[in-house]
Design a protein around this motif. Structure first.
Motif, PDB file in Angstrom:
ATOM      1  N   UNK A 143      47.066  40.484  36.608  1.00  0.00           N
ATOM      2  CA  UNK A 143      45.665  40.231  36.909  1.00  0.00           C
ATOM      3  C   UNK A 143      45.573  39.566  38.277  1.00  0.00           C
ATOM      4  N   UNK A 144      44.660  40.077  39.093  1.00  0.00           N
ATOM      5  CA  UNK A 144      44.389  39.518  40.416  1.00  0.00           C
ATOM      6  C   UNK A 144      42.994  38.909  40.397  1.00  0.00           C
ATOM      7  N   UNK A 201      46.646  50.967  45.796  1.00  0.00           N
ATOM      8  CA  UNK A 201      45.685  51.111  44.702  1.00  0.00           C
ATOM      9  C   UNK A 201      44.637  50.001  44.825  1.00  0.00           C
ATOM     10  N   UNK A 202      43.383  50.388  44.937  1.00  0.00           N
ATOM     11  CA  UNK A 202      42.301  49.417  45.084  1.00  0.00           C
ATOM     12  C   UNK A 202      42.059  48.731  43.742  1.00  0.00           C
ATOM     13  N   UNK A 203      42.282  47.424  43.711  1.00  0.00           N
ATOM     14  CA  UNK A 203      42.183  46.646  42.477  1.00  0.00           C
ATOM     15  C   UNK A 203      40.865  45.876  42.411  1.00  0.00           C
ATOM     16  N   UNK A 204      40.407  45.355  43.536  1.00  0.00           N
ATOM     17  CA  UNK A 204      39.128  44.636  43.616  1.00  0.00           C
ATOM     18  C   UNK A 204      38.364  45.175  44.813  1.00  0.00           C
ATOM     19  N   UNK A 205      37.101  45.499  44.638  1.00  0.00           N
ATOM     20  CA  UNK A 205      36.271  46.030  45.721  1.00  0.00           C
ATOM     21  C   UNK A 205      34.914  45.326  45.687  1.00  0.00           C
ATOM     22  N   UNK A 206      34.742  44.356  46.583  1.00  0.00           N
ATOM     23  CA  UNK A 206      33.483  43.613  46.671  1.00  0.00           C
ATOM     24  C   UNK A 206      33.167  43.405  48.156  1.00  0.00           C
ATOM     25  N   UNK A 207      32.941  44.518  48.853  1.00  0.00           N
ATOM     26  CA  UNK A 207      32.717  44.483  50.310  1.00  0.00           C
ATOM     27  C   UNK A 207      31.224  44.236  50.599  1.00  0.00           C
ATOM     28  N   UNK A 227      40.624  41.843  38.840  1.00  0.00           N
ATOM     29  CA  UNK A 227      41.026  43.214  38.536  1.00  0.00           C
ATOM     30  C   UNK A 227      42.447  43.219  38.009  1.00  0.00           C
ATOM     31  N   UNK A 228      42.805  44.256  37.258  1.00  0.00           N
ATOM     32  CA  UNK A 228      44.132  44.332  36.648  1.00  0.00           C
ATOM     33  C   UNK A 228      44.838  45.611  37.107  1.00  0.00           C
ATOM     34  N   UNK A 229      46.169  45.516  37.151  1.00  0.00           N
ATOM     35  CA  UNK A 229      46.975  46.663  37.539  1.00  0.00           C
ATOM     36  C   UNK A 229      48.326  46.572  36.840  1.00  0.00           C
ATOM     37  N   UNK A 230      48.823  47.715  36.348  1.00  0.00           N
ATOM     38  CA  UNK A 230      50.133  47.773  35.702  1.00  0.00           C
ATOM     39  C   UNK A 230      51.179  48.159  36.744  1.00  0.00           C
ATOM     40  N   UNK A 231      52.266  47.398  36.810  1.00  0.00           N
ATOM     41  CA  UNK A 231      53.276  47.587  37.857  1.00  0.00           C
ATOM     42  C   UNK A 231      54.655  47.788  37.254  1.00  0.00           C
ATOM     43  N   UNK A 232      55.429  48.628  37.873  1.00  0.00           N
ATOM     44  CA  UNK A 232      56.847  48.720  37.566  1.00  0.00           C
ATOM     45  C   UNK A 232      57.574  47.592  38.280  1.00  0.00           C
ATOM     46  N   UNK A 233      58.748  47.262  37.805  1.00  0.00           N
ATOM     47  CA  UNK A 233      59.529  46.216  38.451  1.00  0.00           C
ATOM     48  C   UNK A 233      60.012  46.656  39.823  1.00  0.00           C
ATOM     49  N   UNK A 234      60.033  45.724  40.803  1.00  0.00           N
ATOM     50  CA  UNK A 234      60.492  46.033  42.157  1.00  0.00           C
ATOM     51  C   UNK A 234      59.569  45.457  43.213  1.00  0.00           C
ATOM     52  N   UNK A 251      43.182  33.658  46.686  1.00  0.00           N
ATOM     53  CA  UNK A 251      43.738  34.723  45.845  1.00  0.00           C
ATOM     54  C   UNK A 251      44.788  34.141  44.909  1.00  0.00           C
ATOM     55  N   UNK A 252      44.684  34.487  43.639  1.00  0.00           N
ATOM     56  CA  UNK A 252      45.724  34.190  42.657  1.00  0.00           C
ATOM     57  C   UNK A 252      46.068  35.470  41.917  1.00  0.00           C
ATOM     58  N   UNK A 253      47.321  35.630  41.562  1.00  0.00           N
ATOM     59  CA  UNK A 253      47.724  36.772  40.743  1.00  0.00           C
ATOM     60  C   UNK A 253      48.896  36.351  39.866  1.00  0.00           C
ATOM     61  N   UNK A 254      48.936  36.931  38.675  1.00  0.00           N
ATOM     62  CA  UNK A 254      49.987  36.567  37.738  1.00  0.00           C
ATOM     63  C   UNK A 254      50.181  37.701  36.733  1.00  0.00           C
ATOM     64  N   UNK A 255      51.374  37.718  36.171  1.00  0.00           N
ATOM     65  CA  UNK A 255      51.675  38.674  35.108  1.00  0.00           C
ATOM     66  C   UNK A 255      51.025  38.192  33.820  1.00  0.00           C
ATOM     67  N   UNK A 256      50.367  39.100  33.144  1.00  0.00           N
ATOM     68  CA  UNK A 256      49.736  38.746  31.871  1.00  0.00           C
ATOM     69  C   UNK A 256      50.824  38.629  30.803  1.00  0.00           C
ATOM     70  N   UNK A 257      50.958  37.445  30.167  1.00  0.00           N
ATOM     71  CA  UNK A 257      52.026  37.273  29.172  1.00  0.00           C
ATOM     72  C   UNK A 257      51.787  38.146  27.935  1.00  0.00           C
TER      73      UNK A 257
END
Length: 461
Positions: free
Chosen positions: A354-355, A370-376, A386-393, A412-418
């Motif tokens: 989640x970002x 990939x556009x995750x948040x769009x508030x221009x 906004x949320x995005x699923x990521x592969x490791x790397x 900006x804060x972002x973290x993996x959803x437990x």
């Protein structure tokens, strides 16, 4: 024998018949014109500024010539040749003329050429010079690519002719220009303050995006292929300045020369301590685990930006939490109507992320394009996510921002959803406003394994 005959006889004794033939064919002296010729000791670098004087006793102040023998052993590799002359000059390598400023009078002008030497060994190099009237100066250097040719001036605005010069080896694996004068001058016996310098190199740069960075006390300017790309010509204690530039291959040249570029760095020291450091590094390497900020004096992210941060910057920042209030992010950027782009590469574990952003005003967030948040749009700082699923790397995070009027900030804060993982035949949980033990109240995931033996038949889920 006569004056000319005696002169030629002395030249034969001192520098040999090969050079004398070059002298005769070049027109330094002929039956219709004759003048004294200065022949100094053999040396690869030629640095002379005689002003209104002459090279030595017996040579007049005007109407004299000079021949400089710069022959010697040269390693295989790329070189650039640069001359600065008042008046005429020409340079030949192995009998091939590569600089020719002989047919006209040139008052204090530079000439440059490239020598792509594909053969290690002895090479015959000769610089010929002629002074007509007025001031007299000749500088001629054969410099390996990535080394820097420095001209020094006894004023802080590069006025007049250089009064000293030297070749500086590149610093470190990044091949930077670096001179730390401290409280001294650039060469022994030189003035300690109120001097200026012009540094030149030729180098091979593959096409791409680069960060060009200087750290200077005091003023600095940088030119790439003759175009001014950084201009901070002001008194200042040691300060970092940087910009992002797009470099392309040169057109209209041989294929082997398309990636060759000229860099000129101009510098001045006002008083007390003096230092100049220059680097040009690929943009991609500067965003490894460090934010790079690009600031634009408009809201359209257009033009060459002012850069802050980066892997090799003295002003790194690892978190994107900036609050300028009613001020400006950079001395060259207005306090309103500006935009910015922030980029960072980071290794992340696989999972759902989640970002969350809070900004005044508009903002966009990308992860790997990939556009995750769009508030221009204009905003008073309400949070967006906004949320995005990521592969490791490794992943590239890019944030674009613009400020309209009033206060300006971005966070900006972002973290993996437990995620909770359990093996349960039946899933019956109601945590209300709470959460499973050890998990936050919001933004968590559950994975329940309900696998088991099922009898043949119909089921509903």
């Amino acid at each position: 024998m006569g004056l000319i005959g005696k002169l030629y006889q002395n030249l034969i004794r001192s520098i040999g018949c090969t050079v004398l033939i070059g002298l005769l064919s070049s027109g330094v002296a002929s039956a219709n014109e004759s003048y004294p010729v200065f022949t100094p000791t053999h040396g690869s670098n030629v640095h002379y500024n005689w002003g209104a004087g002459s090279p030595e006793k017996g040579i007049p102040n005007d109407n004299f010539g000079a021949i400089f023998n710069q022959s010697g052993f040269y390693s295989k590799g790329d070189y650039f040749i640069q001359t600065f002359a008042d008046d005429k000059v020409k340079v030949s390598i192995n009998g091939n003329k590569i600089i020719d400023r002989w047919n006209e009078n040139y008052w204090g002008t530079k000439a440059r050429a490239i020598w792509l030497n594909d053969k290690e060994g002895q090479h015959t190099i000769e610089t010929e010079y002629y002074e007509k009237v007025g001031d007299a100066a000749i500088f001629s250097d054969i410099v390996p690519f990535d080394s820097w040719l420095a001209y020094y001036y006894e004023n802080n605005n590069l006025a007049g002719y250089p009064t000293a010069a030297k070749v500086i080896s590149p610093d470190g694996t990044q091949k930077n220009l670096q001179e730390d004068f401290g409280a001294n001058g650039p060469v022994p016996g030189y003035k300690k303050d109120n001097f200026s310098a012009r540094y030149t190199t030729a180098t091979r740069i593959p096409a791409g995006e680069y960060i060009l960075r200087t750290k200077a006390d005091d003023g600095v300017r940088v030119y790439l292929d003759g175009k001014l790309v950084l201009d901070r010509w002001t008194n200042s204690p040691l300060r970092e300045d940087a910009t992002k530039i797009q470099i392309g291959d040169r057109s209209g040249v041989n294929a082997v020369e398309k990636d060759i570029h000229w860099i000129d760095v101009e510098y001045y020291d006002a008083a007390e301590l003096g230092k100049i450091d220059f680097s040009i590094l690929p943009f991609e390497g500067e965003v490894e685990n460090s934010w790079v900020g690009e600031y634009y004096p408009n809201i359209s992210l257009s033009g060459n930006p002012f850069i802050v941060g980066g892997e090799n910057s003295t002003t790194k920042f690892s978190n994107l939490n900036l609050d300028w209030k009613s001020g400006s992010p950079h001395s060259s950027i207005p306090s309103d109507q500006f935009s910015a782009r922030f980029t960072k590469k980071e290794n992340l574990e696989a999972g759902l992320y989640i970002f969350e952003v809070n900004s005044d005003d508009g903002i966009r967030v990308w992860v790997d394009d990939e556009l995750v948040i769009d508030s221009w749009v204009g905003s008073n700082g309400l949070p967006k996510s906004g949320k995005v699923s990521l592969e490791g790397g490794q992943h590239t995070i890019k944030v674009e921002y613009f400020e309209g009027i009033g206060d300006a900030h971005i966070k900006l804060n972002y973290r993996k959803i437990p995620s909770i993982t359990k093996a349960d035949q039946d899933v019956h949980y109601n945590w209300g406003y709470g959460s499973p033990v050890g998990f936050p109240n919001d933004y968590f995931m559950g994975v329940f394994d309900q696998s088991r033996h099922f009898a043949r038949g119909d089921y509903f889920v």
